[in-house]
Design a protein around this motif. Structure first.
Motif, PDB file in Angstrom:
ATOM      1  N   ASN A  34      -7.422  -0.488  -4.406  1.00  0.00           N
ATOM      2  CA  ASN A  34      -8.315   0.496  -3.778  1.00  0.00           C
ATOM      3  C   ASN A  34      -7.749   1.913  -3.770  1.00  0.00           C
ATOM      4  O   ASN A  34      -8.429   2.847  -4.214  1.00  0.00           O
ATOM      5  CB  ASN A  34      -8.678   0.041  -2.363  1.00  0.00           C
ATOM      6  CG  ASN A  34      -9.704  -1.075  -2.372  1.00  0.00           C
ATOM      7  OD1 ASN A  34     -10.492  -1.205  -3.303  1.00  0.00           O
ATOM      8  ND2 ASN A  34      -9.690  -1.893  -1.347  1.00  0.00           N
ATOM      9  N   PRO A  35      -6.505   2.150  -3.280  1.00  0.00           N
ATOM     10  CA  PRO A  35      -6.021   3.539  -3.288  1.00  0.00           C
ATOM     11  C   PRO A  35      -5.833   4.110  -4.689  1.00  0.00           C
ATOM     12  O   PRO A  35      -6.177   5.265  -4.939  1.00  0.00           O
ATOM     13  CB  PRO A  35      -4.701   3.454  -2.518  1.00  0.00           C
ATOM     14  CG  PRO A  35      -4.293   2.029  -2.561  1.00  0.00           C
ATOM     15  CD  PRO A  35      -5.558   1.243  -2.601  1.00  0.00           C
ATOM     16  N   VAL A  36      -5.297   3.320  -5.617  1.00  0.00           N
ATOM     17  CA  VAL A  36      -5.088   3.834  -6.972  1.00  0.00           C
ATOM     18  C   VAL A  36      -6.425   4.015  -7.689  1.00  0.00           C
ATOM     19  O   VAL A  36      -6.641   5.015  -8.390  1.00  0.00           O
ATOM     20  CB  VAL A  36      -4.162   2.896  -7.771  1.00  0.00           C
ATOM     21  CG1 VAL A  36      -4.004   3.379  -9.209  1.00  0.00           C
ATOM     22  CG2 VAL A  36      -2.792   2.815  -7.107  1.00  0.00           C
ATOM     23  N   GLY A  37      -7.356   3.080  -7.508  1.00  0.00           N
ATOM     24  CA  GLY A  37      -8.680   3.215  -8.109  1.00  0.00           C
ATOM     25  C   GLY A  37      -9.417   4.438  -7.589  1.00  0.00           C
ATOM     26  O   GLY A  37     -10.077   5.163  -8.351  1.00  0.00           O
ATOM     27  N   THR A  72       0.803  -1.227   0.000  1.00  0.00           N
ATOM     28  CA  THR A  72       0.000   0.000   0.000  1.00  0.00           C
ATOM     29  C   THR A  72       0.836   1.277   0.000  1.00  0.00           C
ATOM     30  O   THR A  72       0.503   2.235  -0.716  1.00  0.00           O
ATOM     31  CB  THR A  72      -0.968  -0.003   1.200  1.00  0.00           C
ATOM     32  OG1 THR A  72      -1.878  -1.105   1.065  1.00  0.00           O
ATOM     33  CG2 THR A  72      -1.763   1.291   1.269  1.00  0.00           C
ATOM     34  N   PRO A  73       1.944   1.376   0.775  1.00  0.00           N
ATOM     35  CA  PRO A  73       2.730   2.614   0.729  1.00  0.00           C
ATOM     36  C   PRO A  73       3.269   2.967  -0.650  1.00  0.00           C
ATOM     37  O   PRO A  73       3.615   4.123  -0.899  1.00  0.00           O
ATOM     38  CB  PRO A  73       3.881   2.330   1.709  1.00  0.00           C
ATOM     39  CG  PRO A  73       3.339   1.311   2.646  1.00  0.00           C
ATOM     40  CD  PRO A  73       2.452   0.444   1.813  1.00  0.00           C
ATOM     41  N   LEU A  74       3.364   1.983  -1.546  1.00  0.00           N
ATOM     42  CA  LEU A  74       3.888   2.247  -2.887  1.00  0.00           C
ATOM     43  C   LEU A  74       2.847   2.836  -3.826  1.00  0.00           C
ATOM     44  O   LEU A  74       3.205   3.310  -4.917  1.00  0.00           O
ATOM     45  CB  LEU A  74       4.427   0.954  -3.507  1.00  0.00           C
ATOM     46  CG  LEU A  74       5.721   0.377  -2.929  1.00  0.00           C
ATOM     47  CD1 LEU A  74       5.987  -0.997  -3.515  1.00  0.00           C
ATOM     48  CD2 LEU A  74       6.878   1.307  -3.218  1.00  0.00           C
ATOM     49  N   VAL A 126     -10.782  10.426  12.535  1.00  0.00           N
ATOM     50  CA  VAL A 126     -12.081   9.747  12.625  1.00  0.00           C
ATOM     51  C   VAL A 126     -11.949   8.292  12.198  1.00  0.00           C
ATOM     52  O   VAL A 126     -12.456   7.375  12.863  1.00  0.00           O
ATOM     53  CB  VAL A 126     -13.136  10.474  11.752  1.00  0.00           C
ATOM     54  CG1 VAL A 126     -14.430   9.671  11.701  1.00  0.00           C
ATOM     55  CG2 VAL A 126     -13.405  11.870  12.294  1.00  0.00           C
ATOM     56  N   LEU A 127     -11.259   8.059  11.072  1.00  0.00           N
ATOM     57  CA  LEU A 127     -11.153   6.702  10.529  1.00  0.00           C
ATOM     58  C   LEU A 127     -10.347   5.778  11.426  1.00  0.00           C
ATOM     59  O   LEU A 127     -10.657   4.584  11.536  1.00  0.00           O
ATOM     60  CB  LEU A 127     -10.538   6.746   9.134  1.00  0.00           C
ATOM     61  CG  LEU A 127     -11.413   7.347   8.027  1.00  0.00           C
ATOM     62  CD1 LEU A 127     -10.626   7.495   6.747  1.00  0.00           C
ATOM     63  CD2 LEU A 127     -12.653   6.496   7.791  1.00  0.00           C
ATOM     64  N   THR A 148      -3.384   6.847  -0.638  1.00  0.00           N
ATOM     65  CA  THR A 148      -2.430   5.865  -0.094  1.00  0.00           C
ATOM     66  C   THR A 148      -2.361   5.969   1.422  1.00  0.00           C
ATOM     67  O   THR A 148      -2.390   4.952   2.133  1.00  0.00           O
ATOM     68  CB  THR A 148      -1.033   6.096  -0.697  1.00  0.00           C
ATOM     69  OG1 THR A 148      -1.083   5.852  -2.099  1.00  0.00           O
ATOM     70  CG2 THR A 148      -0.009   5.165  -0.061  1.00  0.00           C
ATOM     71  N   LEU A 149      -2.256   7.188   1.932  1.00  0.00           N
ATOM     72  CA  LEU A 149      -2.189   7.392   3.379  1.00  0.00           C
ATOM     73  C   LEU A 149      -3.451   6.893   4.062  1.00  0.00           C
ATOM     74  O   LEU A 149      -3.390   6.227   5.109  1.00  0.00           O
ATOM     75  CB  LEU A 149      -1.970   8.883   3.666  1.00  0.00           C
ATOM     76  CG  LEU A 149      -1.749   9.295   5.124  1.00  0.00           C
ATOM     77  CD1 LEU A 149      -0.557   8.561   5.715  1.00  0.00           C
ATOM     78  CD2 LEU A 149      -1.558  10.804   5.222  1.00  0.00           C
ATOM     79  N   LEU A 150      -4.614   7.163   3.466  1.00  0.00           N
ATOM     80  CA  LEU A 150      -5.873   6.677   4.033  1.00  0.00           C
ATOM     81  C   LEU A 150      -5.918   5.155   4.075  1.00  0.00           C
ATOM     82  O   LEU A 150      -6.291   4.555   5.084  1.00  0.00           O
ATOM     83  CB  LEU A 150      -7.053   7.200   3.213  1.00  0.00           C
ATOM     84  CG  LEU A 150      -7.532   8.629   3.462  1.00  0.00           C
ATOM     85  CD1 LEU A 150      -8.662   8.964   2.509  1.00  0.00           C
ATOM     86  CD2 LEU A 150      -8.000   8.796   4.901  1.00  0.00           C
ATOM     87  N   ALA A 151      -5.553   4.514   2.960  1.00  0.00           N
ATOM     88  CA  ALA A 151      -5.618   3.055   2.889  1.00  0.00           C
ATOM     89  C   ALA A 151      -4.684   2.406   3.904  1.00  0.00           C
ATOM     90  O   ALA A 151      -5.058   1.433   4.575  1.00  0.00           O
ATOM     91  CB  ALA A 151      -5.283   2.582   1.476  1.00  0.00           C
ATOM     92  N   LEU A 152      -3.472   2.943   4.032  1.00  0.00           N
ATOM     93  CA  LEU A 152      -2.499   2.365   4.960  1.00  0.00           C
ATOM     94  C   LEU A 152      -2.981   2.494   6.407  1.00  0.00           C
ATOM     95  O   LEU A 152      -2.926   1.528   7.177  1.00  0.00           O
ATOM     96  CB  LEU A 152      -1.151   3.054   4.785  1.00  0.00           C
ATOM     97  CG  LEU A 152      -0.006   2.560   5.676  1.00  0.00           C
ATOM     98  CD1 LEU A 152       0.313   1.108   5.377  1.00  0.00           C
ATOM     99  CD2 LEU A 152       1.236   3.428   5.478  1.00  0.00           C
ATOM    100  N   VAL A 153      -3.460   3.675   6.763  1.00  0.00           N
ATOM    101  CA  VAL A 153      -3.920   3.894   8.136  1.00  0.00           C
ATOM    102  C   VAL A 153      -5.138   3.029   8.452  1.00  0.00           C
ATOM    103  O   VAL A 153      -5.266   2.488   9.554  1.00  0.00           O
ATOM    104  CB  VAL A 153      -4.221   5.385   8.351  1.00  0.00           C
ATOM    105  CG1 VAL A 153      -4.927   5.610   9.678  1.00  0.00           C
ATOM    106  CG2 VAL A 153      -2.935   6.194   8.316  1.00  0.00           C
TER     107      VAL A 153
END
Length: 503
Positions: A113-116, A59-61, A269-270, A393-398
């Motif tokens: 998910n993050p790229v989409g 995910t970080p990539l 929040v997330l 990317t930051l959202l998905a990783l967290v």
């Protein structure tokens, strides 16, 4: 939205649907995999854990790769990796090979998910991004409802291998549609010149070790030396990355984006809500099987109203983000999530009927639908073009780390509370949750009130996290008068543009 934007949202949703369904079907097929591969339950559980670790590692990539090579190219490549590794998983010859292929699936799924999301947000103007995100949330509606029954039917009628092989034709169709219908996503004209290998080792290694430690706690409910070492090393690596990212230009996860207040507030929040929600979801299967002694299939059936509630509410709430003040929507969702957690605590500890428990879970589902995707939309919809992949990317990783921490926190609480309230289990050889699941009918019936009180009280952890999420929503997502006036002017301009185009 125009037809082009709807097509883009639906094509991206197809890739997300594969990932969501694949995650849900694996849990149902575990017993069949154990029997067919002549393996053990702990070994096969890594089929699920390995996928999660692959997702977290890659995910970080996502943001760096999208800006370096172009988002559409990265997305299609991730689809190909996911599809090919699905075929290999369907052909696996033992638990070890299946785990390896599931890790490869995670490497593809972790980029989708993050790229989409970045592709979708770039394809529409700000005032339509809530509606676009609602289309990207369709897998949340379909996946949890379709996945378990589909897996059960495939396992009974054919083989567990078909839960992976089914992805091959769907993935091939998704690749073809994405190649033809997704808009070109050129690479950043000034992309990073090199890979930040130090940052990759710190953030990916730290995230994998943190999730690994949390996964081990979730499986055993105990803090062993190995778990403590994984958690300590993971947090140390992540802390080192934070220090380095604040001093130098971060090429992978840009923490300076947290200066954007909606993104920082959305992450707060997330983190709290995601940990609460996914932690709470892990309690009900244990309650159904360990306290009531009913089969796992019944636990899956009870969660269907909850899954439907999540999906329907998500579609409505995410579209409303374009029209209603986001803080109102998110705060309403978190409040309903809190009420659902409290209702589950009351119904499970009091021995209520399954319809009552399902209704309480549905309230939690409504809260989730009104919180998760709307918060993500608000967090990233105003980012600049080149910052959008980094923000997603930051959202998905967290989110991945928060869900793992939430499950681990609940699992640890369950083990401690069960051992404290039901001392008869603590004196057994297996102890805690394992002893509870192994009870015979007569012993379980005798201990059911204590078991129900111990397991049900774990929902208090989710309730506390929900309160923290509500505070983050109130403080972080409030808008100033100037921002509200700007939003009204933007909506009026959109309506005027529509009127002119019709004329």
């Amino acid at each position: 939205m125009d037809r082009r934007a709807r097509v883009i949202g639906l094509v991206l949703a197809l890739g997300g649907l594969m990932v969501t369904v694949d995650t849900t079907v694996t849990l149902v097929a575990v017993p069949a995999i154990v029997a067919d591969l002549d393996s053990t339950l702990p070994a096969v559980q890594w089929v699920t854990s390995g996928y999660l670790l692959g997702v977290v590692a890659v995910t970080p990539l996502a943001g760096w790769a999208a800006n370096r090579y172009g988002a559409r190219r990265v997305y299609v490549t991730a689809l190909v990796i996911f599809t090919v590794s699905s075929a290999l998983a369907g052909l696996a010859w033992d638990a070890g090979s299946l785990t390896v292929f599931r890790i490869l699936q995670g490497l593809g799924g972790g980029l989708l998910n993050p790229v989409g999301t970045a592709i979708g947000l770039r394809a529409v103007p700000r005032e339509f991004r809530g509606r676009l995100m609602s289309l990207l949330g369709l897998p949340v509606v379909i996946g949890p409802v379709l996945g378990p029954p589909l897996a059960g039917w495939l396992v009974d009628a054919a083989s567990w291998r078909w839960i992976f092989l089914l992805n091959v034709p769907i993935g091939a169709a998704a690749v073809l549609l994405c190649t033809r219908l997704l808009p070109p996503q050129p690479a950043d004209p000034a992309p990073p010149a090199r890979m930040d290998w130090t940052g990759l080792a710190q953030v990916s290694g730290g995230a994998v070790l943190l999730v690994l430690g949390c996964t081990l706690i979730g499986e055993t409910g105990e803090m062993t030396i190995e778990v403590a070492a994984a958690l300590g090393a993971g947090m140390s690596l992540l802390a080192a990355f934070v220090v380095r990212a604040l001093r130098t230009d971060a090429l992978l996860v840009d923490l300076r984006l947290l200066r954007h207040r909606p993104l920082a507030a959305g992450l707060a929040v997330l983190v709290c809500f995601g940990a609460a929600y996914f932690g709470a979801m892990s309690i009900l299967p244990i309650y159904v099987q360990g306290v009531r002694g009913d089969p796992a299939a019944l636990a899956g059936t009870i969660t269907i109203p909850m899954a439907l509630a999540v999906g329907v509410t998500l579609q409505i709430a995410t579209r409303l983000v374009d029209r209603v003040r986001p803080a109102r929507i998110v705060f309403t969702g978190v409040t309903l999530g809190l009420l659902g957690s409290i209702a589950l605590l009351i119904t499970t500890t009091s021995g209520a009927s399954y319809p009552m428990i399902a209704a309480a879970a549905a309230v939690l589902g409504v809260g989730s639908g009104a919180t998760l995707m709307p918060t993500m939309t608000v967090a990233v919809r105003d980012l600049e073009h080149e910052d959008t992949p980094r923000g997603t990317t930051l959202l998905a990783l967290v989110q991945q780390m928060a869900s793992a921490v939430g499950v681990a926190l609940v699992a640890t609480t369950l083990t401690v509370v069960v051992s404290a309230r039901v001392p008869e289990l603590a004196t057994t050889d297996t102890g805690g949750l394992a002893a509870m699941l192994a009870l015979d009918l007569s012993a379980r019936a005798e201990l059911e009130p204590q078991l129900a009180g111990a397991v049900g009280s774990s929902y208090a952890v989710a309730a506390v996290l929900m309160v923290l999420s509500a505070l983050a929503a109130v403080v972080g997502l409030r808008t100033s008068r100037g921002e509200r006036r700007q939003g009204r002017r933007s909506r009026r301009a959109t309506k005027l543009g529509r009127s002119v185009s019709r004329a």
